[in-house]
Design an enzyme around this catalytic site. Structure first.
Site, PDB file in Angstrom:
ATOM      1  N   HIS A  64      -1.397  -0.383   3.773  1.00 16.97           N
ATOM      2  CA  HIS A  64      -2.679  -0.067   3.120  1.00 16.97           C
ATOM      3  C   HIS A  64      -2.930   1.434   3.140  1.00 16.97           C
ATOM      4  CE1 HIS A  64      -3.492  -4.409   3.598  1.00 16.97           C
ATOM      5  NE2 HIS A  64      -4.312  -4.233   2.575  1.00 16.97           N
TER       6      HIS A  64
ATOM      7  N   LYS B  54      -8.288   2.688   5.353  1.00 20.57           N
ATOM      8  CA  LYS B  54      -8.578   1.339   5.894  1.00 20.57           C
ATOM      9  C   LYS B  54      -8.834   1.448   7.400  1.00 20.57           C
ATOM     10  CE  LYS B  54      -6.998  -3.450   5.917  1.00 20.57           C
ATOM     11  NZ  LYS B  54      -8.332  -3.972   5.595  1.00 20.57           N
TER      12      LYS B  54
END
Ligand code: NAP
Length: 250
Positions: free
Chosen positions: A143, A147
């Site tokens: 990600h 995040k």
């Protein structure tokens, strides 16, 4: 997510947006939803009054915060509105409220609304059943650098799929130092962070002399909006109770 759903709803037959709720401190409060989504005026104005936003609705799609969910569930149940809940990290009160609401209206709650991830989870289950115990399972998720939590909700969903077939699997969130040889029960789940990656998930099935790499890649957040809209269409008119994304896929 609300704006992504608004953009995509135009292309979904039989779906019409009749209300839009936001919090009372939202800078987008009191604005036309269509204009916010770049579509031109829709005649639906963002309101902090959730109850009036639900008027005339058959289903509500919720992507908000955990603390907002209990009240929404109670209002939707009272007003006979089906609930699609995508909000993450629900607390006990929110979960209880959704369960209670499901006595009165259809409810679908999922930490991952993507139809593709649901299919990936089904493929993982099927592959594990077919391959048997000789294959080790490891999950890697990728990600963007912003995040803040790990592992991702999607990785958690994939762990759930593995545990359906291998209930004794033991989740392992990292390896460092002299950890010893891998045991059969281990299920490694690893997060990679960086750049602007929306979300990639690979399930590795590692055998002797071969490996399978089952990958899902998100290219934007529309996949969640697509899934939520499909869920809302599916729930409208259904009996009260709990439903899943697997039910939507049929
Ligand atoms: N299940 C899935 O597939 C999936 C996919 C994507 C995201 N999510 C989850 O969905 C949630 C929302 O994500 P997002 O990216 O859309 O977040 P976001 O951009 O922060 O949007 C949340 C919206 O909910 C509003 N809200 C918060 N409390 C409210 C209340 N009490 N009453 C009415 N509106 C309220 C917020 O208003 P304010 O801005 O004023 O607070 C904001 O407009 C997160 O939990 C995220 O992890 C799940």
């Amino acid at each position: 997510m609300g704006l992504a759903i608004t953009r995509l709803a135009r292309n979904v037959p039989e779906v019409e947006i009749v209300g839009a709720a936001c919090s009372s401190s939202d800078p987008l409060l009191g604005r036309d939803l269509g204009e916010l989504a770049g579509l031109g005026a829709l005649g639906v104005v963002t309101s902090p009054d959730v109850a009036s936003s639900l008027l005339g609705a058959e289903a509500v799609i919720d992507f908000s915060t955990a603390s907002a969910v209990a009240q929404l569930a109670a209002l939707a149940a009272r007003q006979g509105v089906a609930i699609v809940c995508g909000t993450s990290n629900l607390d006990a009160a929110a979960k209880r409220a959704l369960e209670k609401a499901s006595e009165t209206v259809p409810v679908l709650q999922s930490g991952n609304m993507s139809l593709g991830v649901q299919v990936l989870a089904e493929i993982v289950e099927q592959a594990l059943k077919r391959l048997g115990l000789g294959y080790d399972v490891e999950i890697v998720e990728l990600h963007h650098r912003r995040k803040i939590d790990a592992p991702s909700g999607t990785a958690a969903r994939l762990v759930e799929a593995v545990k359906k077939v291998r209930p004794n699997a033991r989740e392992l969130r990292g390896r460092d130092g002299e950890v010893g040889a891998r045991t059969n029960e281990e299920l490694g789940v690893f997060g990679v962070r960086g750049g602007d990656v929306i979300g990639d998930h690979t399930v590795y099935l590692l055998g002797d002399g071969e490996r399978l790499e089952l990958t899902h890649r998100a290219s934007n957040r529309d996949l969640f909006a697509h899934g939520a809209l499909a869920a809302a269409r599916f729930l409208a008119g259904k009996k009260p109770g709990r439903y899943t994304i697997a039910d939507v896929l049929g």
